[in-house]
Design a protein around this motif. Structure first.
Motif, PDB file in Angstrom:
ATOM      1  N   LEU A   1       0.838  -1.191   0.000  1.00  0.00           N
ATOM      2  CA  LEU A   1       0.000   0.000   0.000  1.00  0.00           C
ATOM      3  C   LEU A   1       0.875   1.244   0.000  1.00  0.00           C
ATOM      4  N   LEU A   2       0.712   2.046  -1.026  1.00  0.00           N
ATOM      5  CA  LEU A   2       1.469   3.283  -1.129  1.00  0.00           C
ATOM      6  C   LEU A   2       0.524   4.388  -1.563  1.00  0.00           C
ATOM      7  N   ALA A   3       0.675   5.527  -1.023  1.00  0.00           N
ATOM      8  CA  ALA A   3      -0.008   6.676  -1.578  1.00  0.00           C
ATOM      9  C   ALA A   3       0.684   7.030  -2.877  1.00  0.00           C
ATOM     10  N   VAL A   4      -0.085   7.484  -3.859  1.00  0.00           N
ATOM     11  CA  VAL A   4       0.518   7.797  -5.159  1.00  0.00           C
ATOM     12  C   VAL A   4       1.613   8.831  -5.011  1.00  0.00           C
TER      13      VAL A   4
ATOM     14  N   VAL B   1      12.097   8.186 -14.229  1.00  0.00           N
ATOM     15  CA  VAL B   1      10.750   8.727 -14.379  1.00  0.00           C
ATOM     16  C   VAL B   1       9.998   8.628 -13.061  1.00  0.00           C
ATOM     17  N   ASN B   2       8.900   9.338 -12.976  1.00  0.00           N
ATOM     18  CA  ASN B   2       8.013   9.235 -11.822  1.00  0.00           C
ATOM     19  C   ASN B   2       7.063   8.074 -12.085  1.00  0.00           C
ATOM     20  N   PHE B   3       7.286   6.973 -11.395  1.00  0.00           N
ATOM     21  CA  PHE B   3       6.500   5.772 -11.648  1.00  0.00           C
ATOM     22  C   PHE B   3       5.057   5.897 -11.180  1.00  0.00           C
ATOM     23  N   ALA B   4       4.740   6.959 -10.453  1.00  0.00           N
ATOM     24  CA  ALA B   4       3.350   7.172 -10.058  1.00  0.00           C
ATOM     25  C   ALA B   4       2.515   7.719 -11.205  1.00  0.00           C
ATOM     26  N   LEU B   5       3.182   8.178 -12.250  1.00  0.00           N
ATOM     27  CA  LEU B   5       2.499   8.698 -13.425  1.00  0.00           C
ATOM     28  C   LEU B   5       2.628   7.702 -14.570  1.00  0.00           C
TER      29      LEU B   5
ATOM     30  N   MET C   1      -0.509  -1.227 -10.944  1.00  0.00           N
ATOM     31  CA  MET C   1      -1.376  -0.370 -10.133  1.00  0.00           C
ATOM     32  C   MET C   1      -2.684  -1.103  -9.886  1.00  0.00           C
ATOM     33  N   VAL C   2      -3.135  -1.081  -8.634  1.00  0.00           N
ATOM     34  CA  VAL C   2      -4.408  -1.709  -8.260  1.00  0.00           C
ATOM     35  C   VAL C   2      -5.301  -0.645  -7.632  1.00  0.00           C
ATOM     36  N   TRP C   3      -6.503  -0.538  -8.171  1.00  0.00           N
ATOM     37  CA  TRP C   3      -7.480   0.401  -7.640  1.00  0.00           C
ATOM     38  C   TRP C   3      -8.470  -0.340  -6.747  1.00  0.00           C
TER      39      TRP C   3
ATOM     40  N   ASN D   1     -12.206   1.220  -0.672  1.00  0.00           N
ATOM     41  CA  ASN D   1     -11.378   1.954   0.286  1.00  0.00           C
ATOM     42  C   ASN D   1     -10.794   3.222  -0.299  1.00  0.00           C
ATOM     43  N   CYS D   2     -11.093   3.446  -1.595  1.00  0.00           N
ATOM     44  CA  CYS D   2     -10.631   4.659  -2.274  1.00  0.00           C
ATOM     45  C   CYS D   2      -9.112   4.799  -2.192  1.00  0.00           C
ATOM     46  N   THR D   3      -8.399   3.736  -2.573  1.00  0.00           N
ATOM     47  CA  THR D   3      -6.941   3.757  -2.554  1.00  0.00           C
ATOM     48  C   THR D   3      -6.390   3.264  -3.887  1.00  0.00           C
ATOM     49  N   ASN D   4      -5.207   3.766  -4.193  1.00  0.00           N
ATOM     50  CA  ASN D   4      -4.405   3.243  -5.296  1.00  0.00           C
ATOM     51  C   ASN D   4      -3.216   2.530  -4.693  1.00  0.00           C
ATOM     52  N   ASN D   5      -2.924   1.343  -5.196  1.00  0.00           N
ATOM     53  CA  ASN D   5      -1.829   0.540  -4.654  1.00  0.00           C
ATOM     54  C   ASN D   5      -0.835   0.259  -5.772  1.00  0.00           C
TER      55      ASN D   5
END
Length: 238
Positions: free
Chosen positions: A19-22, A65-69, A105-107, A111-115
């Motif tokens: 679990l990570l915040a974006v 790169v920014n892997f969150a994007l 990425m898992v939505w 729980n309204c989270t991105n993993n």
């Protein structure tokens, strides 16, 4: 010549999504390092977060790169089987040798989270060799020639379909196998023997995909025949 290639379906088990915040996707987290061979098809499957609402996978070749994007990712149509980069299980193929990064990425809409989870994927080249035949007359010595690419030493197994020949620790780029034709069964016809490599190992990676065949062609020795000299009949030439 058909190149040696190595085919495998490899499953990467136990993917544990963290679990990570974006916003913190670039934080220091352990990254699993996976090494496979060129031409491998790799199965990635989420097994510890199977109740996600949506799964997407991306491949990057730039560690900066920014892997969150999703920018600067490789074209998914090229490297995911059938272009399918969504789902809990995907298949990656056709990546050339090099270093890559696979992101999943898992939505979770409840729980309204991105993993997010990131993998380091290294594609290594496979050992390759070409095999060449030759022609000779019965009783002569001829050679199979094997030419390697990459870095040795190499271990190989080559065969004529009846007998396997094991050779280990070949350090030269070319290898010659002597074939004494006088040990073959005498024949008034042309003898054709086919050889191919069915295993090669360069210490790091092995391949068991057979190569094309190479032919050794043995021609019979011409049969001796008497030579007659025709004498001129009396009066000829006068």
């Amino acid at each position: 010549m058909k190149k040696l290639i190595y085919h495998i379906m490899r499953r990467i088990p136990g993917i544990l999504l963290v679990l990570l915040a974006v916003a913190s996707a670039r934080a220091q987290k352990p990254v699993q390092h996976i090494v496979v061979s060129r031409h491998d098809t790799i199965e990635f499957s989420v097994v510890d977060w199977e109740n996600g609402d949506r799964y997407t996978w991306d491949i990057y070749d730039d560690p900066g790169v920014n892997f969150a994007l999703e920018n600067d990712r490789l074209d998914p149509a090229l490297y995911f089987v059938d272009g399918m980069y969504e789902g809990s299980t995907v298949y990656v193929t056709n990546l050339p040798p090099g270093q890559y990064y696979v992101r999943v990425m898992v939505w979770d809409e409840v729980n309204c989270t991105n993993n997010l989870l990131l993998y380091s994927l290294e594609i290594e080249d496979v050992p390759e060799a070409d095999i060449y035949g030759a022609e000779a007359c019965f009783g002569d010595i001829t050679y199979l020639r094997i030419v390697f690419t990459g870095v040795g030493p190499w271990d190989i197994i080559y065969t004529d379909g009846m007998e396997d020949h094991h050779v280990n620790g070949i350090s030269e780029q070319e290898y010659y196998h002597e074939i004494p034709t006088n040990t073959m069964e005498p024949n008034d016809e042309v003898i054709i023997k086919e050889y191919w490599i069915n295993y090669i190992n360069d210490v790091k990676i092995e391949s068991s995909e057979p190569t094309d065949t190479a032919r050794i062609i043995i021609y019979p020795i011409p049969t001796n025949s008497e030579i007659y000299i025709k004498e001129d009949e009396e009066g000829d030439g006068e």
